[in-house]
Write a protein that holds these residues in place. Structure first.
Motif, short mmCIF file in Angstrom:
data_model
loop_
_atom_site.label_atom_id
_atom_site.label_comp_id
_atom_site.label_asym_id
_atom_site.label_seq_id
_atom_site.Cartn_x
_atom_site.Cartn_y
_atom_site.Cartn_z
N ALA A 1 -109.93 -50.09 0.44
CA ALA A 1 -108.53 -50.36 0.18
C ALA A 1 -108.36 -51.38 -0.94
CB ALA A 1 -107.86 -50.86 1.45
N GLU A 2 -107.41 -51.11 -1.82
CA GLU A 2 -107.07 -52.01 -2.92
C GLU A 2 -105.58 -52.32 -2.84
OE1 GLU A 2 -108.10 -49.80 -6.36
OE2 GLU A 2 -110.28 -49.96 -6.05
N SER A 3 -105.23 -53.56 -3.19
CA SER A 3 -103.83 -53.97 -3.16
C SER A 3 -103.58 -55.02 -4.23
CB SER A 3 -103.45 -54.53 -1.78
OG SER A 3 -102.12 -55.01 -1.79
N GLU A 4 -102.49 -54.85 -4.97
CA GLU A 4 -102.07 -55.83 -5.96
C GLU A 4 -101.07 -56.83 -5.39
OE1 GLU A 4 -100.44 -53.73 -9.22
OE2 GLU A 4 -102.26 -52.55 -9.62
N PHE A 5 -100.80 -56.72 -4.10
CA PHE A 5 -99.73 -57.53 -3.50
C PHE A 5 -100.24 -58.43 -2.38
CE2 PHE A 5 -97.94 -53.72 -5.32
CZ PHE A 5 -96.86 -54.20 -6.06
N GLY A 6 -101.53 -58.68 -2.38
CA GLY A 6 -102.08 -59.63 -1.42
C GLY A 6 -102.37 -59.07 -0.04
N LEU A 7 -102.25 -57.74 0.16
CA LEU A 7 -102.55 -57.16 1.45
C LEU A 7 -104.05 -56.93 1.58
CD1 LEU A 7 -99.72 -54.48 1.70
CD2 LEU A 7 -99.79 -56.72 2.78
N SER A 8 -104.58 -57.15 2.75
CA SER A 8 -106.01 -56.92 2.97
C SER A 8 -106.22 -56.38 4.38
CB SER A 8 -106.80 -58.22 2.79
OG SER A 8 -106.40 -59.18 3.75
N ILE A 9 -107.27 -55.59 4.53
CA ILE A 9 -107.63 -55.03 5.83
C ILE A 9 -109.01 -55.55 6.19
CG2 ILE A 9 -108.01 -52.93 7.16
CD1 ILE A 9 -106.21 -51.45 5.26
N THR A 10 -109.10 -56.33 7.25
CA THR A 10 -110.39 -56.88 7.65
C THR A 10 -111.22 -55.89 8.44
OG1 THR A 10 -109.35 -57.82 9.64
CG2 THR A 10 -109.46 -59.23 7.68
N GLN A 11 -110.58 -54.94 9.12
CA GLN A 11 -111.31 -53.92 9.88
C GLN A 11 -110.71 -52.56 9.55
OE1 GLN A 11 -113.43 -51.85 11.09
NE2 GLN A 11 -114.22 -53.43 12.45
N PRO A 12 -111.20 -51.90 8.50
CA PRO A 12 -110.59 -50.65 8.06
C PRO A 12 -111.00 -49.43 8.88
CG PRO A 12 -112.40 -51.23 6.61
CD PRO A 12 -112.27 -52.36 7.59
N SER A 13 -112.06 -49.53 9.67
CA SER A 13 -112.54 -48.36 10.42
C SER A 13 -111.57 -48.02 11.54
CB SER A 13 -113.93 -48.63 11.00
OG SER A 13 -114.85 -48.92 9.96
N ILE A 14 -111.18 -46.74 11.64
CA ILE A 14 -110.20 -46.30 12.63
C ILE A 14 -110.90 -45.44 13.67
CG2 ILE A 14 -108.05 -45.04 12.99
CD1 ILE A 14 -107.35 -45.65 10.08
N TYR A 15 -111.24 -46.06 14.78
CA TYR A 15 -111.89 -45.34 15.88
C TYR A 15 -110.88 -44.78 16.86
CZ TYR A 15 -116.44 -47.12 14.39
OH TYR A 15 -117.58 -47.37 13.67
N TYR A 16 -109.68 -45.34 16.85
CA TYR A 16 -108.60 -44.88 17.74
C TYR A 16 -107.36 -44.67 16.88
CZ TYR A 16 -111.83 -46.89 21.09
OH TYR A 16 -112.96 -47.19 21.81
N GLY A 17 -106.79 -43.46 16.96
CA GLY A 17 -105.68 -43.15 16.08
C GLY A 17 -104.63 -42.29 16.74
N GLN A 18 -103.85 -41.57 15.92
CA GLN A 18 -102.72 -40.80 16.41
C GLN A 18 -103.07 -39.35 16.71
OE1 GLN A 18 -98.89 -41.50 14.44
NE2 GLN A 18 -99.90 -42.99 13.12
N SER A 19 -104.20 -38.89 16.22
CA SER A 19 -104.57 -37.50 16.47
C SER A 19 -106.09 -37.39 16.51
CB SER A 19 -103.99 -36.59 15.39
OG SER A 19 -104.26 -35.24 15.66
N MET A 20 -106.68 -38.02 17.51
CA MET A 20 -108.14 -38.06 17.62
C MET A 20 -108.51 -37.57 19.02
SD MET A 20 -108.87 -41.67 15.62
CE MET A 20 -110.55 -41.29 15.19
#
Length: 594
Positions: free
Chosen positions: A484-503
């Motif tokens: 993930a890239e952001s020019e507005f200061g957003l960051s994701i410390t844990q990007p891995s999605i093991y639980y979601g909306q259609s899993m």
């Protein structure tokens, strides 16, 4: 008459030998049937037990074992209580029916020579051995009781609401009863009343059929048909109808509370006709039910089958006319011609309580003057509002996400959510979606190791402003690409999605197989799960349990598992919450939060 006894003997002997050679001895057939039943029962028990053990392990791992045991204990108690009650209810009535039928048949046979003027029709009695009759009574009672118990088993939530529900401190305008009664107590009373009604009607039908098969006979006297039944059978019918009438009376009493859900008038709830007519007819039917109980009690001691039949017909005719026809015609021909005048008070109640239900009554209304024109100065003063006017539609935006941000074929965006975030330059409305795994991997990658051990999670999210675009008509992203890239200061410390909306399905993590994390140019980056989600597969018995419950022997046979390996189930977030808190009603659309 057999003219050749020798031929008859030969045929009998041949049939006996044929049955012995081609068929199967009765003992073997019985043994085979018992074996099939035993195996089927064992499989059903194993499936049920495995499911409960799996759920207990899962909820214990999440720290919700107390909820599991609470719900299970309530379900078991409700199942057992309903089973015992329904079984005894049916068993006692069927035993009495078989006894009365036997007495009646004996009396008819003994008096038949004296009844020369009565031609008993050729409706042969069914002679069953006492042992077989007892077995049939037990089996019928048990089967009906199981279905009754299963129904109660699914209504555990109704009981818990009744047991722990409180009050709201708000009374309804029709009866002056606290709203909590309608939400917590009334549904349980309706459950009991409706269940007893169905059970009694079903019991009456089975008992009546039993009398038809074993005792009651159609007789012809001077060409006129009549039903001949013993006084004990008629008394038995009176008892069942007494219970039914009393239960109907209770139902009519509960119905006058349920008028708050009436759909007869112009609004959902009690209207003029329900308040002034249906309420009265329901109380009349309560009185009619009480009178019916008194007459049935009298009929028990002085049984008259014809009186019983006529009384049942009159009762249901009064029910149909009083509860359904009279209110309907009153609504059609009296209320509707003057609907506005008559229904206005009920419309006011409807609006008032709808506002209370959604807490709209706490909103303060303020009047703003309408501006004759919109000037640049006004727009400049309201930039926070202007820049958050949503221009993007979620449907084409979802296609844009999939085309520009999916990156690989095995990633999928399922829906677009709208949220608000504080950024360096103010409060912004945004649209976002998570990058989850596709339901199926590409055909060449569909191996068991890939599907369950290596491709275990999605990666990251995409976010854009609701009203900003860049060249080519694309959205202005706040968060994009992998990683993930952001020019507005957003960051994701844990990007891995093991639980979601259609899993769907399950995955096994922390194995000897490195998990695919994200693509990096022509190469891939791999990781190994280090979290606490999932049930540890740290024993042979757990692997055996999940191999059975997931119908996948590879869980047991694979050599890639380690003591710290974990199996993740219920990976859909809505499913997870529903498993942990099944008493909640959830919004249909969960949304991702950064």
């Amino acid at each position: 008459m057999n003219e050749n006894p020798t031929v008859g003997k030969q045929r009998s002997s041949f049939a006996h030998e044929e049955g012995s050679v081609i068929g199967m001895p009765p003992t073997s057939r019985h043994l085979l049937a018992l074996t099939v039943v035993a195996v089927a029962s064992l499989i059903a028990v194993l499936v049920g037990v495995a499911g409960y053990i799996e759920k207990w392990l899962w909820m214990r791992q999440l720290g919700y074992a107390g909820i599991f045991w609470t719900l299970l204990s309530v379900q078991v108690v409700m199942f057992c209580s309903a089973f015992v009650f329904a079984f005894l209810y049916l068993w006692i009535n069927l035993r009495q029916a078989t006894k009365n039928s036997g007495d009646f048949l004996g009396g008819v046979r003994a008096s038949r020579p004296a009844l020369s003027s009565v031609n008993v029709s050729a409706h042969p009695s069914i002679d069953l051995s006492p042992r077989l009759l007892k077995a049939a009574v037990f089996l019928i009672s048990a089967v009906v009781a199981v279905f009754s118990a299963l129904y109660f088993y699914t209504e555990w939530d109704t009981y818990l609401r009744f047991r722990y529900g409180g009050s709201f401190g708000v009374s309804d305008p029709l009866l002056g009863v606290d709203v909590g009664f309608y939400l917590f107590h009334l549904p349980f009373y309706v459950l009991l009343q409706g269940s007893l009604t169905i059970l009694t009607i079903l019991t009456f039908g089975i008992v009546f059929s039993t009398y038809i098969l074993l005792g009651i006979r159609l007789a012809l006297t001077s060409g006129v048909g009549r039903i001949a039944a013993s006084s004990s059978a008629t008394s038995h019918f009176s008892v069942l109808l007494f219970i039914l009438a009393a239960n109907f009376g209770w139902g009519f009493y509960l119905d006058h509370y349920e008028l708050v859900y009436s759909t007869l008038g112009v609004v959902y709830g009690a209207g003029y006709a329900a308040d002034h007519v249906t309420r009265v007819t329901l109380w009349i039917m309560v009185g009619v039910s009480a009178l019916a109980c008194a007459l049935l009690a009298f009929n028990f001691f002085r049984p008259r089958l014809k009186t019983l039949a006529v009384g049942v017909g009159v009762y249901f005719a009064l029910w149909l006319i009083g509860v359904y026809l009279v209110p309907f015609f009153f609504q059609e021909f009296f209320v509707q011609p003057s609907e506005l005048a008559l229904e206005t008070p009920y419309l006011k109640h409807y609006i008032e309580f709808t506002r209370k239900a959604y807490q709209l009554d706490a909103i303060q209304e303020t009047t703003y003057p309408a501006l004759p024109n919109l000037t640049p100065e006004v727009i400049a003063r309201n930039q926070d509002t202007i820049q958050n006017i949503r221009l993007w539609d979620s449907r084409p935006l979802l296609q844009t996400y999939q085309q520009t941000q999916a990156i690989r074929l095995y990633y999928q965006f399922y829906n677009i959510d709208t949220d608000r975030y504080h950024l360096a330059d103010g409060y912004h409305q945004v649209m976002l979606s998570t990058r989850e795994l596709s339901p199926e991997l590409p055909a060449k990658a569909q191996t068991w190791v890939n599907e369950y051990l290596q491709f275990t999670h999605g990666y990251g999210a995409v976010m854009n402003f609701v009203s900003k675009t860049v060249g080519g008509g694309f959205p202005r992203y706040l968060l994009e690409n992998v990683p993930a890239e952001s020019e507005f200061g957003l960051s994701i410390t844990q990007p891995s999605i093991y639980y979601g909306q259609s899993m769907s399905g399950y995955r096994i993590v922390a194995t000897d197989i490195k998990e695919f994390d994200y693509p990096k140019g022509n190469d891939n980056v791999y990781t190994s799960y280090s979290g606490k989600g999932g049930i540890p597969l740290n024993s042979f018995w757990k692997r055996l349990l999940f191999a059975w419950s997931k119908a996948d022997v590879n869980i047991l046979l694979t050599s890639y598992l380690k003591p710290e390996s974990r199996i993740q189930i219920h990976r859909d977030v809505s499913e997870r919450v529903a498993q942990i808190a099944p008493f909640l009603r959830l919004d249909h659309d969960p949304y991702a939060v950064l």
